[in-house]
Write a protein that holds these residues in place. Structure first.
Motif, PDB file in Angstrom:
ATOM      1  N   GLU A 103       1.353  -0.812  -0.102  1.00  0.00           N
ATOM      2  CA  GLU A 103       0.125  -0.031  -0.662  1.00  0.00           C
ATOM      3  C   GLU A 103       0.421   1.168  -0.074  1.00  0.00           C
ATOM      4  O   GLU A 103       0.303   2.239  -0.776  1.00  0.00           O
ATOM      5  CB  GLU A 103      -0.486  -0.037   1.085  1.00  0.00           C
ATOM      6  N   ALA A 156       3.930   1.400  -1.582  1.00  0.00           N
ATOM      7  CA  ALA A 156       4.307   1.824  -2.575  1.00  0.00           C
ATOM      8  C   ALA A 156       3.308   2.284  -3.951  1.00  0.00           C
ATOM      9  O   ALA A 156       3.358   3.197  -4.288  1.00  0.00           O
ATOM     10  CB  ALA A 156       4.647   0.066  -3.748  1.00  0.00           C
ATOM     11  N   ASN A 157       1.950   1.555  -3.704  1.00  0.00           N
ATOM     12  CA  ASN A 157       1.261   2.172  -4.114  1.00  0.00           C
ATOM     13  C   ASN A 157       0.353   3.350  -3.698  1.00  0.00           C
ATOM     14  O   ASN A 157       0.331   4.324  -4.693  1.00  0.00           O
ATOM     15  CB  ASN A 157      -0.830   1.203  -3.809  1.00  0.00           C
ATOM     16  N   GLN A 158       0.812   4.070  -3.045  1.00  0.00           N
ATOM     17  CA  GLN A 158       0.687   5.207  -2.366  1.00  0.00           C
ATOM     18  C   GLN A 158       1.151   6.622  -2.766  1.00  0.00           C
ATOM     19  O   GLN A 158       1.410   7.766  -3.130  1.00  0.00           O
ATOM     20  CB  GLN A 158       0.636   5.862  -0.980  1.00  0.00           C
ATOM     21  N   GLY A 159       2.883   5.548  -3.425  1.00  0.00           N
ATOM     22  CA  GLY A 159       4.214   6.338  -3.581  1.00  0.00           C
ATOM     23  C   GLY A 159       4.714   6.717  -2.398  1.00  0.00           C
ATOM     24  O   GLY A 159       4.818   7.796  -1.496  1.00  0.00           O
ATOM     25  N   VAL A 160       5.914   6.532  -2.459  1.00  0.00           N
ATOM     26  CA  VAL A 160       6.956   6.806  -1.272  1.00  0.00           C
ATOM     27  C   VAL A 160       8.843   6.671  -1.828  1.00  0.00           C
ATOM     28  O   VAL A 160       9.026   6.176  -3.041  1.00  0.00           O
ATOM     29  CB  VAL A 160       7.191   4.921  -0.811  1.00  0.00           C
ATOM     30  N   LYS A 161       9.093   7.776  -1.464  1.00  0.00           N
ATOM     31  CA  LYS A 161      10.562   7.917  -2.228  1.00  0.00           C
ATOM     32  C   LYS A 161      11.716   6.503  -1.824  1.00  0.00           C
ATOM     33  O   LYS A 161      11.524   6.537  -0.310  1.00  0.00           O
ATOM     34  CB  LYS A 161      11.006   8.901  -1.139  1.00  0.00           C
ATOM     35  N   GLU A 176      12.977   6.045   2.043  1.00  0.00           N
ATOM     36  CA  GLU A 176      11.873   6.192   3.366  1.00  0.00           C
ATOM     37  C   GLU A 176      11.253   5.303   4.205  1.00  0.00           C
ATOM     38  O   GLU A 176      10.557   5.530   5.383  1.00  0.00           O
ATOM     39  CB  GLU A 176      10.785   7.121   2.443  1.00  0.00           C
ATOM     40  N   LYS A 204      10.960  -0.600  -5.738  1.00  0.00           N
ATOM     41  CA  LYS A 204       9.880  -0.259  -5.227  1.00  0.00           C
ATOM     42  C   LYS A 204      10.522   1.358  -3.730  1.00  0.00           C
ATOM     43  O   LYS A 204       9.740   1.900  -3.285  1.00  0.00           O
ATOM     44  CB  LYS A 204       8.986  -0.064  -4.383  1.00  0.00           C
ATOM     45  N   LYS A 245      -3.141   4.036   4.369  1.00  0.00           N
ATOM     46  CA  LYS A 245      -3.978   5.174   3.922  1.00  0.00           C
ATOM     47  C   LYS A 245      -4.419   6.235   4.434  1.00  0.00           C
ATOM     48  O   LYS A 245      -4.168   7.249   4.262  1.00  0.00           O
ATOM     49  CB  LYS A 245      -5.593   4.125   3.057  1.00  0.00           C
ATOM     50  N   LYS A 291      -1.330   8.540   4.660  1.00  0.00           N
ATOM     51  CA  LYS A 291      -0.674   9.078   3.783  1.00  0.00           C
ATOM     52  C   LYS A 291      -1.911  10.222   3.446  1.00  0.00           C
ATOM     53  O   LYS A 291      -1.434  11.540   3.374  1.00  0.00           O
ATOM     54  CB  LYS A 291      -0.792   8.258   2.425  1.00  0.00           C
TER      55      LYS A 291
END
Length: 434
Positions: free
Chosen positions: A23, A25-30, A33, A85, A327, A330
């Motif tokens: 999740e 990875a889906n939401q976006g992590v740098k 992080e 990822k 979720k 984020k």
């Protein structure tokens, strides 16, 4: 002693950890992080495979085949997938100290991990007979099943004691699934449990009678109303006999114990609010400590549809709670929020040629419907639970995909039941109309 800092740390290596990572990875992590820290040597995987396909004599499931998140039809996260990822996967690392106020974790090797946000996904550990001081419970080939290392020991013992005698202690999930797996491997199997029928936390006496007869027909011997009170071993330390409290003794080449589990919360004792044996959370899996979340087996959360706090040990909740927490994390970072967790309890099991699903709550009166003759080649039957005139729970053995979906709908909708007799008569068609 190394020190590393991350924006997010997921502590645990089971189902919840894998789904939380997915999740993120889906939401976006740098890159850099997020870290997943697990005491296991392999990337997060779907634990249900261990008591099912992993033990098959032919075509057995093996990693990398059941890494998260294939169990729900999602992407398979191989060890290299985490790297791609930008997620740091820290394996074979046991955390021995957690300081939630200082936002610090310390490993057995002395490494220090700092975080801004922590997700506790430590899961459960099995209850061991040695914990209760059972004589001889430390003998070799007395086995448990929780992690992949445990499953490997079971596979090894099955090969070493081919066609031998197995005693399964416990009549719940593990007891039923492992008894079936051992029987499929041509073992002489005896199940022993203290309750009046198997799977008593979920099954009614009528439902249990079907499974007990089916298992007996498959050659599994069932002894109820007593417990293992001791074990004797060969000179080489391997178990050879199980003593029962009622005075009987059973020969055994392998003993598999499935007498329950306890959530792994000891690292956090005194630092976070607890409830009903777990870490207390809100509907977003936030704990009483800022920036600390708890998911899966360890979380005691508000079960919205029933208006109470519960702790649920099942893979479906492990997946969904992990996704909900990420979720929420984020969304909060962006100044927003997500809907409250509104979970419908769901349990399932597969053994031999059987497959059942249950949705909702097993309280109140119950009625059985359909063909529950265990001698039939394809039995298909179900049950409803009715409380205050409403259907609150639904169970089905041998249901089709559509029938199982109908069960979920009826348990969620909680429709009025005109009468128990009518419900029995209508059977699955009652659910199909919702």
């Amino acid at each position: 002693m190394a020190e590393k800092s991350f924006k997010y740390i997921i502590l645990g290596g089971g189902v919840s950890a894998g789904y939380a990572a997915k999740e993120f990875a889906n939401q976006g992590v740098k890159p850099g992080e997020l870290a997943v820290i697990s005491k296991e040597a392999v990337a997060p995987y779907e634990r249900p495979a261990l008591s099912k396909g992993y033990l098959f004599p032919q075509g057995a499931a093996r990693l990398p085949g059941f890494h998260c998140c294939v169990g729900s039809g999602g992407e398979k996260l191989l060890p290299e997938s985490y790297k791609q990822k930008g997620i740091e996967l820290i394996l074979s690392t046991e955390i021995v100290k957690a300081d939630l106020a200082a936002k610090t974790l310390v490993s057995a090797a002395g490494d220090v991990f700092k975080y801004e946000t922590l997700i506790i996904a430590t899961g459960s550990t099995v209850l061991r007979l040695t914990d209760f001081g059972v004589k001889g419970a430390d003998s070799k080939n007395i086995l448990y099943l929780r992690e992949i290392d445990d499953a490997d020991k079971v596979v090894e013992a099955i090969k070493a004691k081919k066609g031998g005698k197995a005693v399964v202690v416990g009549g719940g999930y593990i007891g039923l699934e492992l008894s079936a797996a051992l029987r499929i491997n041509d073992f002489d199997v005896t199940m022993v449990f203290p309750e009046p029928w198997c799977m008593p936390r979920l099954f009614t006496a009528d439902i249990a009678a079907f499974y007990e007869t089916y298992y007996t027909n498959k050659g599994v011997k069932i002894i109820k109303g007593t417990v293992a009170s001791g074990f004797t071993a060969h000179p080489n330390g391997e178990v050879n006999e199980v003593q029962l409290k009622d005075g009987r003794s059973l020969e055994a080449d392998i003993v598999i114990v499935g007498v329950g589990a306890k959530p792994l919360t000891s690292l956090f004792k005194g630092q976070v609010e607890e409830d009903k044996g777990g870490i207390k959370t809100d509907a977003f899996f936030k704990t009483s400590v800022p920036d600390v979340y708890a998911v899966g087996d360890v979380a005691t959360f508000p079960l919205k549809m029933y208006g109470d706090m519960r702790r649920v040990e099942h893979v479906d909740h492990s997946r969904k709670s992990a996704e909900q927490a990420v979720k929420a994390i984020k969304a909060a970072e962006g100044g927003g929020t997500v809907e409250e967790y509104d979970y419908l309890p769901f349990f399932y099991s597969r053994s031999f040629d059987l497959s059942w699903q249950f949705y909702g709550d097993n309280v109140g009166d119950s009625v059985l419907f359909g063909d529950s003759n265990p001698s039939n080649p394809k039995p298909s039957f179900g049950a409803y639970w009715i409380q205050d005139g409403k259907v609150v729970g639904a169970f089905m053995e041998g249901g089709s995909g559509d029938e199982n979906k109908a069960l979920a709908k009826v348990a969620k909708a909680r429709p009025v039941a005109e009468s128990l007799d009518e419900l029995t008569k209508q059977g699955i068609s009652f659910a199909a109309k919702i």
